[in-house]
Design a protein around this motif. Structure first.
Motif, PDB file in Angstrom:
ATOM      1  N   ALA A 181      43.198  39.822  40.402  1.00 36.28           N
ATOM      2  CA  ALA A 181      43.713  38.474  40.655  1.00 36.28           C
ATOM      3  C   ALA A 181      42.869  37.760  41.709  1.00 36.28           C
ATOM      4  O   ALA A 181      42.564  36.571  41.573  1.00 36.28           O
ATOM      5  CB  ALA A 181      45.175  38.553  41.086  1.00 36.28           C
ATOM      6  N   SER A 182      42.487  38.500  42.747  1.00 41.47           N
ATOM      7  CA  SER A 182      41.637  37.902  43.784  1.00 41.47           C
ATOM      8  C   SER A 182      40.274  37.520  43.218  1.00 41.47           C
ATOM      9  O   SER A 182      39.708  36.486  43.582  1.00 41.47           O
ATOM     10  CB  SER A 182      41.469  38.884  44.945  1.00 41.47           C
ATOM     11  N   LEU A 183      39.767  38.360  42.320  1.00 39.76           N
ATOM     12  CA  LEU A 183      38.474  38.058  41.704  1.00 39.76           C
ATOM     13  C   LEU A 183      38.556  36.806  40.849  1.00 39.76           C
ATOM     14  O   LEU A 183      37.657  35.954  40.884  1.00 39.76           O
ATOM     15  CB  LEU A 183      38.012  39.255  40.868  1.00 39.76           C
ATOM     16  N   ASP A 184      39.651  36.670  40.093  1.00 39.21           N
ATOM     17  CA  ASP A 184      39.831  35.456  39.287  1.00 39.21           C
ATOM     18  C   ASP A 184      39.926  34.221  40.187  1.00 39.21           C
ATOM     19  O   ASP A 184      39.357  33.172  39.879  1.00 39.21           O
ATOM     20  CB  ASP A 184      41.091  35.577  38.432  1.00 39.21           C
ATOM     21  N   GLN A 185      40.661  34.367  41.287  1.00 32.47           N
ATOM     22  CA  GLN A 185      40.771  33.247  42.222  1.00 32.47           C
ATOM     23  C   GLN A 185      39.415  32.914  42.831  1.00 32.47           C
ATOM     24  O   GLN A 185      39.064  31.742  43.011  1.00 32.47           O
ATOM     25  CB  GLN A 185      41.782  33.591  43.315  1.00 32.47           C
ATOM     26  N   LEU A 186      38.638  33.970  43.145  1.00 36.38           N
ATOM     27  CA  LEU A 186      37.311  33.746  43.702  1.00 36.38           C
ATOM     28  C   LEU A 186      36.420  33.018  42.705  1.00 36.38           C
ATOM     29  O   LEU A 186      35.645  32.125  43.086  1.00 36.38           O
ATOM     30  CB  LEU A 186      36.689  35.093  44.092  1.00 36.38           C
ATOM     31  N   ARG A 187      36.528  33.383  41.449  1.00 37.81           N
ATOM     32  CA  ARG A 187      35.721  32.705  40.435  1.00 37.81           C
ATOM     33  C   ARG A 187      36.135  31.247  40.288  1.00 37.81           C
ATOM     34  O   ARG A 187      35.298  30.358  40.111  1.00 37.81           O
ATOM     35  CB  ARG A 187      35.864  33.435  39.098  1.00 37.81           C
ATOM     36  N   ASP A 188      37.457  30.995  40.366  1.00 37.92           N
ATOM     37  CA  ASP A 188      37.916  29.600  40.306  1.00 37.92           C
ATOM     38  C   ASP A 188      37.384  28.805  41.494  1.00 37.92           C
ATOM     39  O   ASP A 188      36.927  27.659  41.342  1.00 37.92           O
ATOM     40  CB  ASP A 188      39.449  29.556  40.287  1.00 37.92           C
TER      41      ASP A 188
ATOM     42  N   ASN B 278      48.266  48.969  41.187  1.00 39.03           N
ATOM     43  CA  ASN B 278      48.709  47.704  41.780  1.00 39.03           C
ATOM     44  C   ASN B 278      47.583  47.060  42.583  1.00 39.03           C
ATOM     45  O   ASN B 278      47.371  45.841  42.525  1.00 39.03           O
ATOM     46  CB  ASN B 278      49.912  47.957  42.671  1.00 39.03           C
ATOM     47  N   GLN B 279      46.859  47.900  43.334  1.00 40.53           N
ATOM     48  CA  GLN B 279      45.740  47.377  44.112  1.00 40.53           C
ATOM     49  C   GLN B 279      44.660  46.820  43.195  1.00 40.53           C
ATOM     50  O   GLN B 279      44.047  45.785  43.492  1.00 40.53           O
ATOM     51  CB  GLN B 279      45.177  48.484  44.999  1.00 40.53           C
ATOM     52  N   ASN B 280      44.445  47.501  42.069  1.00 41.02           N
ATOM     53  CA  ASN B 280      43.448  47.026  41.112  1.00 41.02           C
ATOM     54  C   ASN B 280      43.857  45.679  40.524  1.00 41.02           C
ATOM     55  O   ASN B 280      43.023  44.772  40.373  1.00 41.02           O
ATOM     56  CB  ASN B 280      43.272  48.067  40.015  1.00 41.02           C
ATOM     57  N   ARG B 281      45.163  45.527  40.210  1.00 46.54           N
ATOM     58  CA  ARG B 281      45.632  44.241  39.689  1.00 46.54           C
ATOM     59  C   ARG B 281      45.464  43.131  40.731  1.00 46.54           C
ATOM     60  O   ARG B 281      45.069  42.015  40.395  1.00 46.54           O
ATOM     61  CB  ARG B 281      47.096  44.365  39.265  1.00 46.54           C
ATOM     62  N   GLU B 282      45.762  43.463  41.993  1.00 40.60           N
ATOM     63  CA  GLU B 282      45.580  42.468  43.052  1.00 40.60           C
ATOM     64  C   GLU B 282      44.111  42.091  43.203  1.00 40.60           C
ATOM     65  O   GLU B 282      43.776  40.915  43.403  1.00 40.60           O
ATOM     66  CB  GLU B 282      46.123  43.019  44.367  1.00 40.60           C
ATOM     67  N   ASN B 283      43.228  43.106  43.098  1.00 40.80           N
ATOM     68  CA  ASN B 283      41.792  42.825  43.208  1.00 40.80           C
ATOM     69  C   ASN B 283      41.319  41.944  42.055  1.00 40.80           C
ATOM     70  O   ASN B 283      40.488  41.043  42.234  1.00 40.80           O
ATOM     71  CB  ASN B 283      41.004  44.128  43.239  1.00 40.80           C
TER      72      ASN B 283
END
Length: 338
Positions: free
Chosen positions: A106-113, A99-104
């Protein structure tokens, strides 16, 4: 001679006594283990009698085998329970990590956006800065190192080679952007210094809105308009600001000296301020004024209040800008949308 015989006799007695006690000790130990062996070797018969008229099942064993089987059973059950708890804890930890990996991710995708949005904003910033520098005659100097952008241009930043992927690419782009922004500091500081030296000039030009209100709107613009009373076309020589109410403060749009304070049949209560460079501003239809003739005012000082005096169809401010004998559109000096 008699002493030697006595010593020898004592030694024989001591040795015999020790040997006797040693033999007795080992005999007791041997009898103990023998009794234990007999106890564990006792034969037991286990019978399984079904409720129906089936065949009776029986088998023989001894106490040792029964106890050993019980210990093995308890050990196996304990091991099963222990490793089962370990397995449950491990699965829970694995699920938590997933779950933490999925959140990370998602955060990485948001950071890239957000990184992509940052670069779009940087493009607009670069264009605006280049245009502003050109208008002001300031040459933007690029950094001499290879990581910086030449001549303040972001072309090398936005045409990076696709030799890196993932986070390494984002990191390289951010480093390039940081280098560009560091190079933009000097020309921006030059703009700041220029604005500071010209600060007095800006306060002498009517470049702010005379009213600050969230309800402010322009009820009539400068130029040809239909007269609200006669219905005839005429040239409106100012801008009418309205807030739908009376009493809102009216500010001087530039520093200067009050030359007229009084009542006019058309403009009602009005204030006229003389500024440098041959500029005059008129504030008409005021409900009241806070200045007097000859008073020096600074840009932003309150000089009166919105009213409905003179020839007026509602509370508003009629605002004019004169340069010499010419009446000009105030919107050219105020950053507002008509």
């Amino acid at each position: 001679m008699s002493k030697n015989k006595t010593v020898r006799k004592f030694e024989r007695k001591f040795s015999s006594r020790v040997s006797h006690r040693t033999n007795s000790f080992f005999r007791i130990i041997g009898n103990f283990f023998l009794k234990v062996f007999h106890i564990f070797d006792n034969k037991l018969t286990v019978m399984l009698i079904p409720h129906s008229q089936g065949k009776v099942i029986n088998f023989q064993t001894n106490v040792f085998a029964l106890i050993l089987g019980g210990l093995l059973t308890v050990g196996i059950l304990s091991s099963f329970i222990y490793f089962n708890k370990k397995s449950v804890a491990s699965n829970s930890e694995i699920n938590s990590l997933m779950n933490q990996n999925r959140e990370n991710l998602a955060s990485l995708d948001q950071l890239r956006d957000e990184n992509a949005n940052l670069f779009q904003a940087a493009k607009r910033f670069q264009t605006s800065l280049s245009q502003s520098l050109s208008l002001l005659g300031i040459q933007q100097v690029g950094s001499n190192n290879n990581s910086s952008l030449n001549n303040g241009d972001l072309s090398s930043l936005f045409s990076s080679k696709d030799v890196t992927t993932g986070s390494a690419r984002e990191l390289a782009d951010i480093q390039e952007l940081t280098s560009y922004l560091e190079g933009a500091i000097e020309p921006i500081e030059q703009i700041g210094k220029m604005l500071k030296t010209q600060q007095s000039l800006f306060t002498e030009i009517p470049n702010i809105s005379p009213i600050k209100s969230p309800n402010l709107h322009i009820s009539m613009a400068f130029g040809p308009n239909m007269h609200p009373l006669s219905g005839q076309w005429y040239i409106h020589k100012g801008i009418d600001f309205s807030t739908y109410r009376s009493g809102d403060p009216v500010m001087a749009t530039a520093s200067g000296q009050v030359v007229t304070v009084g009542y006019d049949n058309s403009f009602g209560n009005q204030v006229i301020i003389k500024h440098n460079h041959g500029i005059y501003t008129r504030y008409a239809h005021l409900s009241n004024y806070r200045v007097k003739k000859g008073q020096l005012v600074e840009q932003g000082d309150v000089i009166g209040y919105v009213g409905n005096t003179g020839i007026s169809t509602g509370p508003h401010l009629h605002y004019e800008v004169h340069i010499g004998s010419d009446v000009v559109d105030p919107a050219k000096y105020i950053n507002i949308k008509l």
